[in-house]
Design a protein around this motif. Structure first.
Motif, PDB file in Angstrom:
ATOM      1  N   GLY A  70       0.801  -1.217   0.000  1.00  0.00           N
ATOM      2  CA  GLY A  70       0.000   0.000   0.000  1.00  0.00           C
ATOM      3  C   GLY A  70       0.834   1.267   0.000  1.00  0.00           C
ATOM      4  O   GLY A  70       0.315   2.359  -0.265  1.00  0.00           O
ATOM      5  N   ARG A  71       2.132   1.141   0.285  1.00  0.00           N
ATOM      6  CA  ARG A  71       3.041   2.287   0.249  1.00  0.00           C
ATOM      7  C   ARG A  71       3.852   2.336  -1.049  1.00  0.00           C
ATOM      8  O   ARG A  71       4.706   3.205  -1.202  1.00  0.00           O
ATOM      9  N   LEU A  72       3.595   1.408  -1.970  1.00  0.00           N
ATOM     10  CA  LEU A  72       4.370   1.313  -3.202  1.00  0.00           C
ATOM     11  C   LEU A  72       3.593   1.912  -4.365  1.00  0.00           C
ATOM     12  O   LEU A  72       2.415   1.609  -4.567  1.00  0.00           O
ATOM     13  N   TYR A  73       4.275   2.738  -5.154  1.00  0.00           N
ATOM     14  CA  TYR A  73       3.681   3.379  -6.328  1.00  0.00           C
ATOM     15  C   TYR A  73       4.508   2.984  -7.553  1.00  0.00           C
ATOM     16  O   TYR A  73       5.737   3.013  -7.511  1.00  0.00           O
ATOM     17  N   LEU A  74       3.831   2.611  -8.632  1.00  0.00           N
ATOM     18  CA  LEU A  74       4.500   2.156  -9.846  1.00  0.00           C
ATOM     19  C   LEU A  74       4.204   3.113 -10.990  1.00  0.00           C
ATOM     20  O   LEU A  74       3.041   3.434 -11.262  1.00  0.00           O
ATOM     21  N   LEU A  75       5.285   3.564 -11.656  1.00  0.00           N
ATOM     22  CA  LEU A  75       5.179   4.548 -12.737  1.00  0.00           C
ATOM     23  C   LEU A  75       5.838   3.994 -13.995  1.00  0.00           C
ATOM     24  O   LEU A  75       6.953   4.389 -14.353  1.00  0.00           O
ATOM     25  N   PRO A  76       5.177   3.074 -14.705  1.00  0.00           N
ATOM     26  CA  PRO A  76       5.772   2.524 -15.934  1.00  0.00           C
ATOM     27  C   PRO A  76       5.733   3.517 -17.084  1.00  0.00           C
ATOM     28  O   PRO A  76       5.192   4.629 -16.960  1.00  0.00           O
ATOM     29  N   ALA A  77       6.334   3.094 -18.216  1.00  0.00           N
ATOM     30  CA  ALA A  77       6.344   3.911 -19.434  1.00  0.00           C
ATOM     31  C   ALA A  77       6.833   5.324 -19.159  1.00  0.00           C
ATOM     32  O   ALA A  77       6.242   6.315 -19.602  1.00  0.00           O
ATOM     33  N   SER A  78       7.926   5.427 -18.383  1.00  0.00           N
ATOM     34  CA  SER A  78       8.560   6.716 -18.059  1.00  0.00           C
ATOM     35  C   SER A  78       7.636   7.690 -17.368  1.00  0.00           C
ATOM     36  O   SER A  78       7.687   8.907 -17.594  1.00  0.00           O
ATOM     37  N   GLY A  79       6.760   7.174 -16.504  1.00  0.00           N
ATOM     38  CA  GLY A  79       5.882   8.053 -15.737  1.00  0.00           C
ATOM     39  C   GLY A  79       4.682   8.556 -16.498  1.00  0.00           C
ATOM     40  O   GLY A  79       3.950   9.413 -15.984  1.00  0.00           O
ATOM     41  N   THR A  80       4.437   8.045 -17.709  1.00  0.00           N
ATOM     42  CA  THR A  80       3.266   8.474 -18.464  1.00  0.00           C
ATOM     43  C   THR A  80       1.982   7.828 -17.952  1.00  0.00           C
ATOM     44  O   THR A  80       0.886   8.187 -18.387  1.00  0.00           O
ATOM     45  N   CYS A  81       2.115   6.867 -17.023  1.00  0.00           N
ATOM     46  CA  CYS A  81       0.972   6.298 -16.326  1.00  0.00           C
ATOM     47  C   CYS A  81       1.411   5.930 -14.911  1.00  0.00           C
ATOM     48  O   CYS A  81       2.617   5.880 -14.620  1.00  0.00           O
ATOM     49  N   ALA A  82       0.445   5.711 -14.017  1.00  0.00           N
ATOM     50  CA  ALA A  82       0.783   5.448 -12.620  1.00  0.00           C
ATOM     51  C   ALA A  82      -0.220   4.481 -12.005  1.00  0.00           C
ATOM     52  O   ALA A  82      -1.416   4.509 -12.338  1.00  0.00           O
ATOM     53  N   TYR A  83       0.279   3.631 -11.085  1.00  0.00           N
ATOM     54  CA  TYR A  83      -0.540   2.650 -10.396  1.00  0.00           C
ATOM     55  C   TYR A  83      -0.261   2.690  -8.900  1.00  0.00           C
ATOM     56  O   TYR A  83       0.879   2.896  -8.475  1.00  0.00           O
ATOM     57  N   HIS A  84      -1.327   2.455  -8.112  1.00  0.00           N
ATOM     58  CA  HIS A  84      -1.213   2.400  -6.661  1.00  0.00           C
ATOM     59  C   HIS A  84      -2.039   1.220  -6.156  1.00  0.00           C
ATOM     60  O   HIS A  84      -3.074   0.886  -6.730  1.00  0.00           O
ATOM     61  N   ARG A  85      -1.587   0.593  -5.103  1.00  0.00           N
ATOM     62  CA  ARG A  85      -2.256  -0.567  -4.525  1.00  0.00           C
ATOM     63  C   ARG A  85      -3.481  -0.134  -3.726  1.00  0.00           C
ATOM     64  O   ARG A  85      -3.379   0.659  -2.779  1.00  0.00           O
ATOM     65  N   VAL A  86      -4.651  -0.632  -4.117  1.00  0.00           N
ATOM     66  CA  VAL A  86      -5.906  -0.306  -3.436  1.00  0.00           C
ATOM     67  C   VAL A  86      -6.734  -1.579  -3.301  1.00  0.00           C
ATOM     68  O   VAL A  86      -6.991  -2.254  -4.305  1.00  0.00           O
ATOM     69  N   ASP A  87      -7.101  -1.923  -2.069  1.00  0.00           N
ATOM     70  CA  ASP A  87      -7.971  -3.084  -1.809  1.00  0.00           C
ATOM     71  C   ASP A  87      -7.450  -4.366  -2.461  1.00  0.00           C
ATOM     72  O   ASP A  87      -8.211  -5.132  -3.071  1.00  0.00           O
ATOM     73  N   GLY A  88      -6.150  -4.576  -2.381  1.00  0.00           N
ATOM     74  CA  GLY A  88      -5.567  -5.817  -2.879  1.00  0.00           C
ATOM     75  C   GLY A  88      -5.322  -5.865  -4.369  1.00  0.00           C
ATOM     76  O   GLY A  88      -4.897  -6.896  -4.905  1.00  0.00           O
ATOM     77  N   GLY A  89      -5.562  -4.771  -5.088  1.00  0.00           N
ATOM     78  CA  GLY A  89      -5.315  -4.728  -6.527  1.00  0.00           C
ATOM     79  C   GLY A  89      -4.593  -3.448  -6.906  1.00  0.00           C
ATOM     80  O   GLY A  89      -4.478  -2.517  -6.106  1.00  0.00           O
ATOM     81  N   ASP A 192       6.881  12.715 -18.738  1.00  0.00           N
ATOM     82  CA  ASP A 192       8.061  11.883 -18.591  1.00  0.00           C
ATOM     83  C   ASP A 192       8.258  11.552 -17.117  1.00  0.00           C
ATOM     84  O   ASP A 192       7.320  11.692 -16.317  1.00  0.00           O
ATOM     85  N   LYS A 193       9.460  11.133 -16.738  1.00  0.00           N
ATOM     86  CA  LYS A 193       9.689  10.746 -15.351  1.00  0.00           C
ATOM     87  C   LYS A 193       9.551  11.926 -14.393  1.00  0.00           C
ATOM     88  O   LYS A 193       9.116  11.759 -13.250  1.00  0.00           O
ATOM     89  N   ALA A 194       9.903  13.127 -14.839  1.00  0.00           N
ATOM     90  CA  ALA A 194       9.700  14.308 -13.998  1.00  0.00           C
ATOM     91  C   ALA A 194       8.208  14.538 -13.753  1.00  0.00           C
ATOM     92  O   ALA A 194       7.792  14.877 -12.638  1.00  0.00           O
ATOM     93  N   TYR A 195       7.409  14.356 -14.785  1.00  0.00           N
ATOM     94  CA  TYR A 195       5.961  14.480 -14.647  1.00  0.00           C
ATOM     95  C   TYR A 195       5.449  13.485 -13.614  1.00  0.00           C
ATOM     96  O   TYR A 195       4.649  13.835 -12.727  1.00  0.00           O
ATOM     97  N   GLY A 196       5.943  12.229 -13.705  1.00  0.00           N
ATOM     98  CA  GLY A 196       5.525  11.208 -12.757  1.00  0.00           C
ATOM     99  C   GLY A 196       5.890  11.561 -11.327  1.00  0.00           C
ATOM    100  O   GLY A 196       5.101  11.350 -10.397  1.00  0.00           O
ATOM    101  N   VAL A 197       7.085  12.102 -11.132  1.00  0.00           N
ATOM    102  CA  VAL A 197       7.519  12.501  -9.785  1.00  0.00           C
ATOM    103  C   VAL A 197       6.652  13.641  -9.258  1.00  0.00           C
ATOM    104  O   VAL A 197       6.233  13.635  -8.088  1.00  0.00           O
ATOM    105  N   ARG A 198       6.354  14.621 -10.105  1.00  0.00           N
ATOM    106  CA  ARG A 198       5.497  15.730  -9.674  1.00  0.00           C
ATOM    107  C   ARG A 198       4.103  15.246  -9.278  1.00  0.00           C
ATOM    108  O   ARG A 198       3.550  15.656  -8.248  1.00  0.00           O
ATOM    109  N   GLU A 199       3.524  14.383 -10.108  1.00  0.00           N
ATOM    110  CA  GLU A 199       2.192  13.866  -9.809  1.00  0.00           C
ATOM    111  C   GLU A 199       2.199  13.029  -8.529  1.00  0.00           C
ATOM    112  O   GLU A 199       1.243  13.076  -7.743  1.00  0.00           O
ATOM    113  N   LEU A 200       3.253  12.272  -8.315  1.00  0.00           N
ATOM    114  CA  LEU A 200       3.360  11.472  -7.087  1.00  0.00           C
ATOM    115  C   LEU A 200       3.415  12.375  -5.861  1.00  0.00           C
ATOM    116  O   LEU A 200       2.694  12.146  -4.877  1.00  0.00           O
ATOM    117  N   ALA A 201       4.275  13.391  -5.896  1.00  0.00           N
ATOM    118  CA  ALA A 201       4.394  14.306  -4.763  1.00  0.00           C
ATOM    119  C   ALA A 201       3.066  15.008  -4.490  1.00  0.00           C
ATOM    120  O   ALA A 201       2.667  15.178  -3.327  1.00  0.00           O
TER     121      ALA A 201
END
Length: 279
Positions: A70-89, A192-201
């Motif tokens: 639940g504390r892990l965030y995944l940003l594949p495709a150079s941060g152009t998409c993002a996934y977070h663990r919610v309710d076991g998925g 890109d990856k900077a975008y992903g980092v900004r969105e995560l923060a």
């Protein structure tokens, strides 16, 4: 190793060349370090690769309990998409896909430039081109080329850099970055990856100054380079997952020793670090 970055409230890692060898699974030592770090703070992993590669390289080998996932965030495709663990998925938080027209133009340019530079492989290991939604990736030897073969090809990086530069000239409205070993990634500028980092923060409600980014390609043209544009983010350059594992182990040990009240104190004996820059 030099530099003394502060202990962050969130750490974002590149994948290939940082947490693993190219398209290889997490080593047990690296997996243990990530589990320990997840006990202390949110962790994100970004890569030019696909969700499926993140699953194969990371999730199947992390062996983390649900509360830590639940504390892990995944940003594949150079941060152009993002996934977070919610309710076991894994819930997709966003996806900034290229248009069909953009993808066709990118693919045509990649193949024509590779042929022009005489590096277009007639019998590759798997597909040369992969559509990753918000990113198109060209793998010079094919998506499934053996690691040893990839490492032996273009040891000084000159052929891949020539490919990257010429594709960038032909696609001035796109961002063309050099990935690990034999790949070149194309995205829309600013997504890109900077975008992903900004969105995560933003989603974690954290100032960028509390985020540390760890990657192996922070230099000019590398796919970690965009993160350097985030002036408040501390960027750590490493060369291989072993160096990353040592940095994580030192960070965890220091945080556990000092406790939360000193969690932002500098961490000594770390890889090269710079706030908003690479050196």
């Amino acid at each position: 190793m030099t530099g003394s970055p502060q202990a962050p409230r969130c750490v974002v890692f590149d994948l290939d060349g940082t947490l693993t060898d190219s398209k290889q699974p997490l080593a047990p030592r690296m997996a243990a370090g990530l589990r320990d770090l997840l006990e202390l703070r949110p962790v994100a992993i970004t890569t030019g690769g696909t969700w499926e590669l993140m699953d194969a390289q990371v999730l199947r080998h992390l062996d983390a309990p649900e509360p830590l996932l639940g504390r892990l965030y995944l940003l594949p495709a150079s941060g152009t998409c993002a996934y977070h663990r919610v309710d076991g998925g894994w819930l997709r938080q966003y996806s900034r896909d290229l248009s069909a027209e953009q993808k066709v133009r990118i693919v045509d340019t990649l193949l024509s430039v590779a042929a022009e530079l005489e590096i277009l492989v007639a019998d590759p290991w798997g597909e040369l081109i992969e559509d990753r939604g918000g990113q198109v990736t060209y793998s010079v030897l094919g998506q499934r080329a053996p690691l040893a073969v990839k490492e032996a090809w273009d040891p000084d990086g000159s052929s891949k850099e020539a490919l990257r530069q010429l594709v960038q000239e032909r696609l001035p409205d796109m961002a063309v970055r050099s990935g690990r070993s034999t790949s070149v990634d194309v995205t829309r500028p600013g997504v890109d990856k900077a975008y992903g980092v900004r969105e995560l923060a933003r989603s974690l409600e954290l100032p960028l100054s509390t985020v540390t980014y760890v990657g192996d390609r922070l230099g000019t043209g590398g796919n970690d380079e965009p993160v350097r544009s985030l002036q408040e983010v501390i960027c750590i350059e490493v060369s291989g997952w072993q160096q990353t594992a040592a940095w994580v182990e030192a960070l965890v040990a220091r945080a556990r020793h000092d406790g939360p009240e000193r969690d932002r104190e500098p961490l000594a004996d770390s890889p090269t670090a710079a706030t908003g820059s690479h050196r």
